[in-house]
Enzyme design. Structure first.
Site, short mmCIF file in Angstrom:
data_model
loop_
_atom_site.label_atom_id
_atom_site.label_comp_id
_atom_site.label_asym_id
_atom_site.label_seq_id
_atom_site.Cartn_x
_atom_site.Cartn_y
_atom_site.Cartn_z
N THR A 152 0.87 -1.19 0.00
CA THR A 152 0.00 0.00 0.00
C THR A 152 0.90 1.22 0.00
O THR A 152 2.04 1.15 0.47
CB THR A 152 -0.89 0.06 1.26
OG1 THR A 152 -0.03 0.11 2.40
CG2 THR A 152 -1.79 -1.15 1.37
N GLU A 161 -5.67 -2.97 -1.56
CA GLU A 161 -6.21 -4.20 -0.97
C GLU A 161 -7.30 -4.85 -1.83
O GLU A 161 -7.70 -5.97 -1.60
CB GLU A 161 -6.84 -3.90 0.41
CG GLU A 161 -5.85 -3.61 1.53
CD GLU A 161 -5.46 -2.15 1.63
OE1 GLU A 161 -5.52 -1.44 0.60
OE2 GLU A 161 -5.08 -1.69 2.72
N LYS A 221 -14.60 16.30 13.12
CA LYS A 221 -15.71 16.15 14.06
C LYS A 221 -15.89 17.46 14.81
O LYS A 221 -15.11 17.79 15.68
CB LYS A 221 -15.45 15.00 15.03
CG LYS A 221 -15.51 13.66 14.33
CD LYS A 221 -14.83 12.55 15.09
CE LYS A 221 -14.39 11.47 14.13
NZ LYS A 221 -12.95 11.32 14.01
N TRP A 263 -20.28 15.44 12.00
CA TRP A 263 -19.19 15.16 11.06
C TRP A 263 -19.24 16.14 9.89
O TRP A 263 -20.28 16.37 9.31
CB TRP A 263 -19.30 13.73 10.52
CG TRP A 263 -18.83 12.70 11.49
CD1 TRP A 263 -18.40 12.91 12.77
CD2 TRP A 263 -18.76 11.29 11.27
NE1 TRP A 263 -18.05 11.72 13.35
CE2 TRP A 263 -18.26 10.70 12.45
CE3 TRP A 263 -19.04 10.45 10.19
CZ2 TRP A 263 -18.05 9.33 12.59
CZ3 TRP A 263 -18.84 9.09 10.32
CH2 TRP A 263 -18.34 8.54 11.52
P1 ADP Z 1 -3.19 4.43 0.26
O1 ADP Z 1 -4.12 3.69 1.18
O2 ADP Z 1 -1.84 4.43 0.75
O3 ADP Z 1 -3.66 5.80 -0.15
P2 ADP Z 1 -4.45 3.18 -1.95
O4 ADP Z 1 -4.14 3.64 -3.31
O5 ADP Z 1 -4.71 1.76 -1.74
O6 ADP Z 1 -3.24 3.61 -1.07
O7 ADP Z 1 -5.66 4.04 -1.40
C1 ADP Z 1 -6.96 3.57 -1.17
C2 ADP Z 1 -7.78 4.69 -0.64
O8 ADP Z 1 -7.81 5.76 -1.56
C3 ADP Z 1 -9.22 4.35 -0.41
O9 ADP Z 1 -9.42 3.69 0.81
C4 ADP Z 1 -9.85 5.74 -0.40
O10 ADP Z 1 -9.68 6.40 0.84
C5 ADP Z 1 -9.02 6.47 -1.41
N1 ADP Z 1 -9.74 6.51 -2.68
C6 ADP Z 1 -9.59 5.71 -3.73
N2 ADP Z 1 -10.42 6.06 -4.73
C7 ADP Z 1 -11.14 7.11 -4.29
C8 ADP Z 1 -12.17 7.92 -4.84
N3 ADP Z 1 -12.64 7.76 -6.06
N4 ADP Z 1 -12.67 8.91 -4.07
C9 ADP Z 1 -12.23 9.13 -2.82
N5 ADP Z 1 -11.26 8.40 -2.25
C10 ADP Z 1 -10.71 7.40 -2.97
#
Ligand code: ADP
Length: 540
Positions: A182, A329, A438, A443
């Site tokens: 990640t 993931e 918050k 929220w």
């Molecule tokens: P990291 O967790 O290190 O950022 P990832 O690329 O796996 O790496 O990120 C996944 C996260 O990115 C998601 O859990 C979400 O928070 C965010 N994310 C992915 N796509 C979107 C989207 N279209 N809109 C908002 N958040 C997004």
């Protein structure tokens, strides 16, 4: 009674076989570090991947061994993507934007046996070389400089493989094929292991027309998203499966170079994080008639897409921005903001509003949301943390020693994303659980505020963080980057937001900043902004 269908294992070499058999004449195009264009066919690609597979076997790689890459997006990287799983080993692309410390930590934890590195990235490798113990380093030649003697030359390795000895992996489809860490936006990088089966099913799903992506043989696909970021969202696998023309930008990710490639190679589909697509939009807007584009879809994911991006690409250039959501993931595709029949008669503005949602889960991905009171109703209002499960969703992390809080007792992945779910099953992300504000028990969505701020004509980028407040616990604080040559007054911003949000949502505190710090995959790095805020004690 068991069904009587064949026990055909879903494996990566089956993708290679299909591409070679059916799409031999189709092209794979790469922009090399010196900006020359390399072209060859799927037939050349399959032959070289098989030779590489044999050569790697001869270098001692066996089933389950990890082979790391430190590479940009190009044809040799694609070869490694297929050669390594084809002998039952695990390909492990490293994020070239990680720090040398993180990279050495990851390589050692993954126990990578061989590292394949771009010659232009050798200076990065030299920074952590002494901290890792890979048995061999293979360098992809890219410049006139000689490759140091202690390393193997990728081209010589490929040439040494005898294609007739290629024996594709035909073992258990649940075996690991691909490893990815990640990007650590909210913590230390963690390893995820994709299986042959999950890669195949994920590729099939993203090809389905019902996800509105629907890549076909007719498409020309350029992944801006790096091959080290969640397998470039699966493009190398799904494009190879259908024989789409693949175009790789190499290290040239500036808007001008990308637009040039879009035009010359007649690219029809591209994908990347919103920040990259923003820079492309700005470049286009600066000279709207300079480029002739053939794009039908820009797939955007990784963070929330600003509304004006969708609107501008549609109104000014006739290109659909498709909003998708995913996580490393989840291989990574989880949902896409498809246009359903309900929207058939909707106005453009309604469609742009709809595109803000992260979308409907793709087939075989199941969703639910949960807050402190239990599962949330699908009413589009109640917020909760999104949980998912499906055949390409991780069931645990690689070598996770602590009991993980990321999985529920009944085996669903807790995404850390705070969402509402509409009655039609559309997800709308309000925040990451670590970013949500918050204020006085309510929220506030930082994402919604950012989106609105980035719709202001003078604002280039905006990020909103929670800052401590005695009375309300937390209040929103906005960091804003003005567009070139523009000035912004905070009163103007407040007024701009006033009719869009409840009063208590409006940030009282603002600061102008040169650029929003970005993570290794181009997302806003709010942790850096929180640190900055704490250091400077900006009072709200
Ligand atoms: P990291 O967790 O290190 O950022 P990832 O690329 O796996 O790496 O990120 C996944 C996260 O990115 C998601 O859990 C979400 O928070 C965010 N994310 C992915 N796509 C979107 C989207 N279209 N809109 C908002 N958040 C997004």
């Amino acid at each position: 009674m068991r069904g009587l269908m064949m026990e055909y294992q879903l494996t990566v070499p089956s993708i290679l076989r299909r591409a070679e058999t059916l799409f031999g004449k189709k092209e794979i195009v790469s922009c090399l570090p010196d900006k020359t264009i390399h072209r060859y066919t799927y037939s050349d690609f399959a032959k070289r991947s098989k030779k590489l597979a044999v050569a790697l076997y001869e270098l001692g790689i066996r089933e389950g061994d990890r082979v790391a890459t430190l590479s940009w997006n190009h044809y040799q990287h694609l070869e490694v993507y297929f050669a390594v799983p084809s002998i039952g080993a695990v390909v492990h692309p490293l994020n070239i934007r990680f720090s040398p410390d993180d990279l050495s930590y990851i390589i050692n934890e993954a126990e990578d046996k061989i590292l394949i590195v771009d010659q232009v990235l050798l200076p990065l490798f030299e920074k952590f070389k002494s901290l890792v113990s890979v048995s061999k380093v293979i360098v992809i030649p890219q410049t006139q400089e000689l490759i140091p003697k202690e390393y193997l030359n990728y081209e010589i390795v490929v040439a040494s493989g005898d294609e007739s000895l290629f024996q594709p992996f035909e073992g258990d489809e649940y075996a690991a094929a691909f490893m990815c860490y990640t990007s650590g936006t909210t913590g230390k990088p963690k390893g995820i292991l994709y299986s042959h089966r999950s890669i195949l099913l994920h590729a099939m799903s993203s090809l389905l027309g019902c996800c509105d992506i629907g890549i076909t043989e007719r498409d020309v696909v350029l992944p801006v998203v790096p091959m080290f970021h969640a397998s470039a969202w699966g493009f190398p696998f799904n494009c190879t499966l259908v024989g789409a023309t693949q175009v790789f930008p190499g290290p040239h990710l500036d808007a001008g170079s990308l637009l040039h490639l879009f035009q010359t190679e007649k690219v029809t589909l591209t994908g990347g994080v919103p920040t990259v697509m923003l820079s492309i939009l700005n470049k286009l807007d600066s000279d709207p008639h300079k480029y002739k584009l053939f794009l039908r879809i820009i797939m955007v994911g990784g963070s929330a897409v600003p509304r004006f991006l969708v609107k501008s690409f549609d109104e000014r250039y006739g290109i659909k921005v498709l909003h998708t959501w995913g996580m490393t993931e989840i291989s990574p595709l989880g949902s896409s903001s498809i246009t359903t029949s309900k929207l058939a008669n909707a106005s453009k503005e309604e469609q742009y509003d709809h595109a803000m949602k992260q979308g409907m889960p793709v087939p075989l991905v199941e969703i639910r949301g949960r807050n402190e009171f239990g599962f949330i109703p699908w009413d589009g209002v109640t917020m909760g943390e999104l949980e998912v499960r499906g055949p390409w969703v991780a069931s645990s992390y690689y070598r996770d020693t602590e009991p993980s809080t990321k999985f529920t007792p009944d085996g669903w992945l807790r995404t850390g994303d705070i969402v509402v779910i509409t009655e039609d099953g559309f997800i709308e992300i309000k925040d990451r659980s670590k970013d949500v504000i918050k204020s006085g028990g309510e929220w506030i969505s930082s994402v919604a505020l950012e989106n609105a701020l980035m719709g202001h004509p003078s604002v280039l980028e905006a990020a909103v963080i929670a800052v401590p407040n005695e009375k309300w616990m937390e209040r929103p604080f906005a960091y804003v980057v003005p567009k070139e040559g523009k000035t912004i007054s905070f009163d103007d911003l407040k007024e701009f937001l006033a009719d869009k949000f409840a009063k208590f949502w409006i940030p009282e505190g603002y600061a102008i900043i040169e650029a929003i710090p970005k993570t290794s995959v181009g997302k806003f790095q709010k942790s850096a902004l929180r640190e900055k805020y704490n250091k400077e004690h900006v009072s709200v």
